[in-house]
Design a protein around this motif. Structure first.
Motif, PDB file in Angstrom:
ATOM      1  N   TYR A 164      -2.691 -15.582  -2.923  1.00 31.33           N
ATOM      2  CA  TYR A 164      -3.619 -14.596  -2.374  1.00 31.33           C
ATOM      3  C   TYR A 164      -2.853 -13.331  -2.038  1.00 31.33           C
ATOM      4  O   TYR A 164      -1.680 -13.387  -1.668  1.00 31.33           O
ATOM      5  CB  TYR A 164      -4.246 -15.090  -1.064  1.00 31.33           C
ATOM      6  N   HIS A 179      -6.717  -0.357   2.829  1.00 32.86           N
ATOM      7  CA  HIS A 179      -7.391  -1.658   2.816  1.00 32.86           C
ATOM      8  C   HIS A 179      -7.291  -2.261   1.417  1.00 32.86           C
ATOM      9  O   HIS A 179      -7.541  -1.583   0.430  1.00 32.86           O
ATOM     10  CB  HIS A 179      -8.858  -1.521   3.216  1.00 32.86           C
ATOM     11  N   ILE A 180      -6.927  -3.507   1.352  1.00 32.03           N
ATOM     12  CA  ILE A 180      -6.842  -4.214   0.081  1.00 32.03           C
ATOM     13  C   ILE A 180      -7.796  -5.398   0.156  1.00 32.03           C
ATOM     14  O   ILE A 180      -7.684  -6.241   1.043  1.00 32.03           O
ATOM     15  CB  ILE A 180      -5.411  -4.729  -0.193  1.00 32.03           C
ATOM     16  N   ASP A 181      -8.766  -5.441  -0.747  1.00 27.36           N
ATOM     17  CA  ASP A 181      -9.641  -6.602  -0.812  1.00 27.36           C
ATOM     18  C   ASP A 181      -8.805  -7.820  -1.165  1.00 27.36           C
ATOM     19  O   ASP A 181      -7.822  -7.719  -1.906  1.00 27.36           O
ATOM     20  CB  ASP A 181     -10.732  -6.401  -1.875  1.00 27.36           C
ATOM     21  N   THR A 182      -9.204  -8.967  -0.648  1.00 23.22           N
ATOM     22  CA  THR A 182      -8.462 -10.188  -0.937  1.00 23.22           C
ATOM     23  C   THR A 182      -8.579 -10.533  -2.411  1.00 23.22           C
ATOM     24  O   THR A 182      -9.663 -10.566  -2.976  1.00 23.22           O
ATOM     25  CB  THR A 182      -8.983 -11.358  -0.077  1.00 23.22           C
ATOM     26  N   ASN A 203      -3.752  -9.759   0.334  1.00 30.92           N
ATOM     27  CA  ASN A 203      -4.702  -8.981   1.132  1.00 30.92           C
ATOM     28  C   ASN A 203      -3.932  -7.874   1.849  1.00 30.92           C
ATOM     29  O   ASN A 203      -2.764  -7.638   1.538  1.00 30.92           O
ATOM     30  CB  ASN A 203      -5.478  -9.878   2.105  1.00 30.92           C
ATOM     31  N   ASN A 204      -4.573  -7.211   2.797  1.00 28.25           N
ATOM     32  CA  ASN A 204      -3.899  -6.084   3.455  1.00 28.25           C
ATOM     33  C   ASN A 204      -2.726  -6.513   4.339  1.00 28.25           C
ATOM     34  O   ASN A 204      -1.921  -5.686   4.724  1.00 28.25           O
ATOM     35  CB  ASN A 204      -4.897  -5.242   4.249  1.00 28.25           C
ATOM     36  N   LYS A 205      -2.594  -7.812   4.634  1.00 26.11           N
ATOM     37  CA  LYS A 205      -1.469  -8.288   5.443  1.00 26.11           C
ATOM     38  C   LYS A 205      -0.250  -8.628   4.599  1.00 26.11           C
ATOM     39  O   LYS A 205       0.874  -8.447   5.035  1.00 26.11           O
ATOM     40  CB  LYS A 205      -1.889  -9.515   6.243  1.00 26.11           C
ATOM     41  N   SER A 222      -7.436 -13.453  -5.184  1.00 28.93           N
ATOM     42  CA  SER A 222      -6.922 -14.816  -5.272  1.00 28.93           C
ATOM     43  C   SER A 222      -6.716 -15.201  -6.728  1.00 28.93           C
ATOM     44  O   SER A 222      -7.474 -14.803  -7.598  1.00 28.93           O
ATOM     45  CB  SER A 222      -7.857 -15.803  -4.585  1.00 28.93           C
ATOM     46  N   ASN A 225      -0.232  -3.990  -5.548  1.00 28.89           N
ATOM     47  CA  ASN A 225      -0.724  -4.137  -4.178  1.00 28.89           C
ATOM     48  C   ASN A 225       0.374  -3.878  -3.157  1.00 28.89           C
ATOM     49  O   ASN A 225       0.112  -3.341  -2.084  1.00 28.89           O
ATOM     50  CB  ASN A 225      -1.369  -5.505  -3.982  1.00 28.89           C
TER      51      ASN A 225
END
Length: 180
Positions: free
Chosen positions: A81, A3-6, A83-85, A8, A172
């Protein structure tokens, strides 16, 4: 799955304002040169004024478009940004939005024409190109000629310096792609 916190990153307003001023200078110069194009004619049947007007029209549209984009873009926008995606890129007009981590093959920092960019190589560029409008496809394909990939993140206009942003993106990418 990791899991990666968003995360920005905002654009740098000071740099953005400098780009707007530079763009306005080029727009004004284009108008002045366009109006005075006849001064470049050495003979009455010279094509020089037509060529000069053509070039200054292109310059006006190019720099006017970039300046308008910067002027009407919200100043407090977050433009990058993670994130996990994947990476959600909104750093420039030709950005494609979300580039999924699983599609990324390589991330490389590179200076191109005195600008700093993160070049994103993906497995299947068509997946992202097919979603883009025709004008954006043209820009992305021109990017590919210069940078060997259509997808690049502009680092010059971000609040964080290029090195920090590059390391953050690569870190990331490794976390997600290789579960480090």
């Amino acid at each position: 799955m990791t899991h990666i916190d968003t995360i920005s990153i905002s654009s740098d307003i000071k740099k953005q304002n400098h780009l707007i001023i530079a763009g306005l200078v080029f727009v004004i110069a284009s108008i002045i040169i366009f109006i005075n194009a006849d001064l470049y004619a050495k003979t009455p049947d010279s094509y020089a004024p037509v060529v000069v007007r053509g070039l200054t029209t292109f310059s006006f549209l190019f720099f006017g478009g970039i300046t308008a984009f910067l002027l009407f873009k919200k100043k407090d926008d977050k433009v990058l940004y993670m994130n996990n995606k994947g990476i959600i890129d909104q750093t420039n007009a030709s950005s494609v939005g979300l580039i999924e981590w699983e599609d990324i093959v390589e991330i490389e920092a590179k200076n191109i024409f005195s600008g700093k960019f993160l070049l994103i190589t993906v497995k299947d560029p068509e997946k992202y190109l097919q979603k883009a409008p025709i004008w954006k496809k043209i820009i992305l394909k021109l990017n590919a000629l210069t940078a060997k990939t259509p997808f690049s993140i502009t680092l010059n206009s971000l609040q964080l310096d290029a090195e920090t942003t590059t390391e953050l993106v690569k870190e990331n990418y490794r976390k997600f792609k290789f579960n480090e």
